[in-house]
Design a protein around this motif. Structure first.
Motif, PDB file in Angstrom:
ATOM      1  N   ASP A   1       0.282   0.376   2.793  1.00  0.00           N
ATOM      2  CA  ASP A   1      -0.636   1.205   2.012  1.00  0.00           C
ATOM      3  C   ASP A   1      -1.863   1.556   2.840  1.00  0.00           C
ATOM      4  O   ASP A   1      -2.337   0.740   3.633  1.00  0.00           O
ATOM      5  CB  ASP A   1      -1.099   0.426   0.767  1.00  0.00           C
ATOM      6  CG  ASP A   1       0.045   0.232  -0.206  1.00  0.00           C
ATOM      7  OD1 ASP A   1       0.941   1.104  -0.235  1.00  0.00           O
ATOM      8  OD2 ASP A   1       0.040  -0.794  -0.916  1.00  0.00           O
ATOM      9  N   ARG A   2      -2.357   2.725   2.596  1.00  0.00           N
ATOM     10  CA  ARG A   2      -3.622   3.100   3.221  1.00  0.00           C
ATOM     11  C   ARG A   2      -4.770   2.365   2.544  1.00  0.00           C
ATOM     12  O   ARG A   2      -4.677   1.963   1.386  1.00  0.00           O
ATOM     13  CB  ARG A   2      -3.819   4.604   3.108  1.00  0.00           C
ATOM     14  CG  ARG A   2      -2.831   5.360   3.981  1.00  0.00           C
ATOM     15  CD  ARG A   2      -2.955   6.852   3.792  1.00  0.00           C
ATOM     16  NE  ARG A   2      -1.911   7.513   4.565  1.00  0.00           N
ATOM     17  CZ  ARG A   2      -1.603   8.794   4.458  1.00  0.00           C
ATOM     18  NH1 ARG A   2      -2.256   9.555   3.596  1.00  0.00           N
ATOM     19  NH2 ARG A   2      -0.660   9.319   5.212  1.00  0.00           N
TER      20      ARG A   2
ATOM     21  N   SER B   1      -8.206   2.970   1.077  1.00  0.00           N
ATOM     22  CA  SER B   1      -8.792   4.259   0.653  1.00  0.00           C
ATOM     23  C   SER B   1     -10.238   4.463   1.089  1.00  0.00           C
ATOM     24  O   SER B   1     -10.665   5.577   1.347  1.00  0.00           O
ATOM     25  CB  SER B   1      -8.674   4.411  -0.861  1.00  0.00           C
ATOM     26  OG  SER B   1      -9.407   3.353  -1.463  1.00  0.00           O
ATOM     27  N   ASP B   2     -11.014   3.369   1.196  1.00  0.00           N
ATOM     28  CA  ASP B   2     -12.431   3.550   1.556  1.00  0.00           C
ATOM     29  C   ASP B   2     -12.687   3.340   3.058  1.00  0.00           C
ATOM     30  O   ASP B   2     -13.829   3.203   3.484  1.00  0.00           O
ATOM     31  CB  ASP B   2     -13.317   2.596   0.737  1.00  0.00           C
ATOM     32  CG  ASP B   2     -12.883   1.132   0.891  1.00  0.00           C
ATOM     33  OD1 ASP B   2     -11.764   0.888   1.427  1.00  0.00           O
ATOM     34  OD2 ASP B   2     -13.647   0.238   0.488  1.00  0.00           O
TER      35      ASP B   2
END
Lengths: 371, 371
Positions: B3-4, B6-7
């Motif tokens: 997963d990436r 996000s922040d």
């Protein structure tokens, strides 16, 4: 200026490639076409310049491959066309020197010939001349004479000549008989030879009456001798030369003159030696080239190449550069770097003799383009 | 597929030339543009590929010199134009990373940034990702976090990080506080560090909230910080950016982020470290490059260069070839040969650190053309 020797004619066999000097020496740029001493001219030209005072410009013949004709003539603009003897393929030194001797003998029956490799380095020309004059005096008495170099170290890279009794011949105060020729020895043997003053390095120079040389070839290699005479008979006839070369030359036995002539003649007591007190080297490999071009100091880095741009830090050995690249050597000792446009060699003086193995490997792997 | 985060936003400072890798690395072909591992792509691209799974292609900024813009964009075709931050001249790592952080912070106030050198080699990507995820978790708590590499030998070529107490942070089970940063040690000290498990190699990776990083710069270098904010404010306005860079950038203090940020923040107890259990190397010199590319066997000869035609006999070390020349190595041990069209380097692994001295000498002798 020295006097010329009127009945003397020099022969320069310009043959071998010098595989141990790859990638500097190549099939199309053999060792004899290179300046290996920083003299500003090729070894071939140096050889010519050493001989010319003794012979004049009309009495030096060069035996070389057809492929090298233009290069040889460019190096020796004074050479008469009739003195350039072209081989259609290499047939070793007996054929090369024997053919030149046979041609010269037909032109001048009493001529004394001397053969001198095109790719050796000799310093102190007047000592070379003095040795040749003595060798010619001995040759006039019917001997085959050679010039042997008093060893300056126990070299395992050269063959040796053992001399025996002195010869009493006018004009040759240092002449002695040769007892035998000896192949390159191991180090222990070389040390023994070095300690014993009766051993000299074999520099491969032979001086004799042309007829004596031809008779010596006839005695051991009668077929080769017959071929050489037939070729010589056709040689000075432009129409006959080509067909004769095509027919006879490829059939001639390949044998070094050391085996066909020098050893048997020595055994018969008809080989004489004159010591040559000049610096001599056959520049057999890069270790020899490094020594030749160093200042003599142990940590010196010798540089050959007029466009060389070398930066060194704690490096010794030799750099040969045929490009204009910047070359940087750091902390490499006794290194050999040979930088050419299509091939690069990096080795050490100690491994210099192994260069020939690379050349063999390149042949096997289809990289003849860089040989 | 991971997963990436996000922040999270990555920053790749692509600056240094890598002088110790001359003549491979040059001013116009710095280390990060080379394939030094035989992966088939540049170190910069490898760095991008390691980060992209964590960030996505839109959240990696590269800070590089104007001269490298085209090369960087060719390596990273997916990079958005706004993420290429061009320096008009090098101003060291605080200015480079700080500017990117300031720009990203204006765009997204809560962003967490991580800076990762463009020219390091890292193997085992999932272990790298795991370390970054932990570092981000720690950064969210207001720490500046770094990734330290457990030493695999007593290296004197890297700086060290001494860790102290463990940190209890969710998502970062291996986090610890940093006691201090240590410059490259001597061998004896390095051996002591190697025996003591609390020392890690400083791999120069810093992960933190952008505002935390900027505050840390403000605390030690207020003028530099002010300049960075002013630049960042002008950055995303096409009309203002150029004049702002011309006015402000050349005035910024040159200081490494280790001194402006890492050491003072560590002293204040706000620097955390995550151990990176992946293979890591900064490829600082040719000895390191040789090791990286060898099979691990002592007598191996590593070869870098797709057109390389190498013949070796009893040779070990590394050959880097950027030409199509035949290269022959005979009997040279731990050798380093770097063959480029206009410059050749021959040294040994042991002397690899001295290559920088040659680069300095070339500058002094007016041969900047080959640097």
């Amino acid at each position: 200026m020295s006097d010329r020797i009127s009945d003397f004619h020099a022969i320069i066999p310009a043959g071998g490639i010098g595989s141990r000097l790859w990638p500097l020496s190549r099939a199309d740029a053999p060792k004899f076409l290179h300046d290996l001493t920083g003299s500003g001219q090729s070894l071939l030209r140096d050889t010519w310049d050493r001989l010319e005072p003794l012979t004049g410009p009309d009495r030096i013949a060069v035996v070389t491959g057809r492929a090298h004709r233009a290069a040889v003539e460019a190096q020796l603009p004074g050479i008469p066309d009739r003195n350039v003897v072209l081989e259609s393929e290499p047939r070793d030194s007996t054929a090369a020197i024997g053919l030149a001797a046979a041609i010269l003998h037909r032109r001048e029956p009493d001529v004394i010939v001397g053969s001198f490799a095109a790719d050796h380095v000799i310093r102190v020309p007047h000592l070379f001349e003095w040795a040749v004059r003595q060798a010619v005096a001995v040759a006039r008495e019917g001997y085959i004479s050679t010039i042997g170099i008093p060893p300056t170290e126990p070299s395992v890279g050269f063959g040796y000549i053992r001399k025996s009794d002195e010869l009493i011949i006018e004009g040759a105060p240092e002449a002695a008989k040769v007892e035998r020729f000896i192949e390159k020895p191991d180090l222990e043997t070389a040390r023994m030879y070095f300690a014993d003053r009766s051993y000299l390095w074999n520099a491969g120079m032979f001086i004799s009456r042309a007829d004596v040389l031809l008779d010596a070839i006839a005695a051991t290699e009668p077929e080769l001798h017959a071929g050489l005479l037939e070729l010589a008979e056709a040689w000075d006839d432009r129409d006959q030369r080509g067909p004769a070369v095509d027919r006879i030359w490829p059939q001639l036995k390949k044998i070094a003159i050391d085996y066909s002539v020098a050893e048997p003649v020595a055994a018969a007591g008809r080989l004489a030696v004159i010591p040559g007190h000049f610096d001599w080297d056959d520049v057999g490999d890069f270790a020899s080239l490094a020594k030749l071009n160093s200042s003599g100091r142990k940590n010196d880095l010798a540089i050959l190449g007029e466009n060389a741009r070398i930066l060194s830090d704690a490096a010794s050995g030799i750099v040969v550069s045929q490009t204009s690249r910047v070359i940087s050597l750091i902390g490499v000792k006794d290194i050999v770097v040979v930088d050419t446009p299509d091939a690069l060699l990096v080795t050490t003086s100690e491994n210099a003799q192994r260069v020939k193995g690379v050349v063999d490997a390149l042949k096997l792997t289809g990289r003849g383009d860089v040989l």
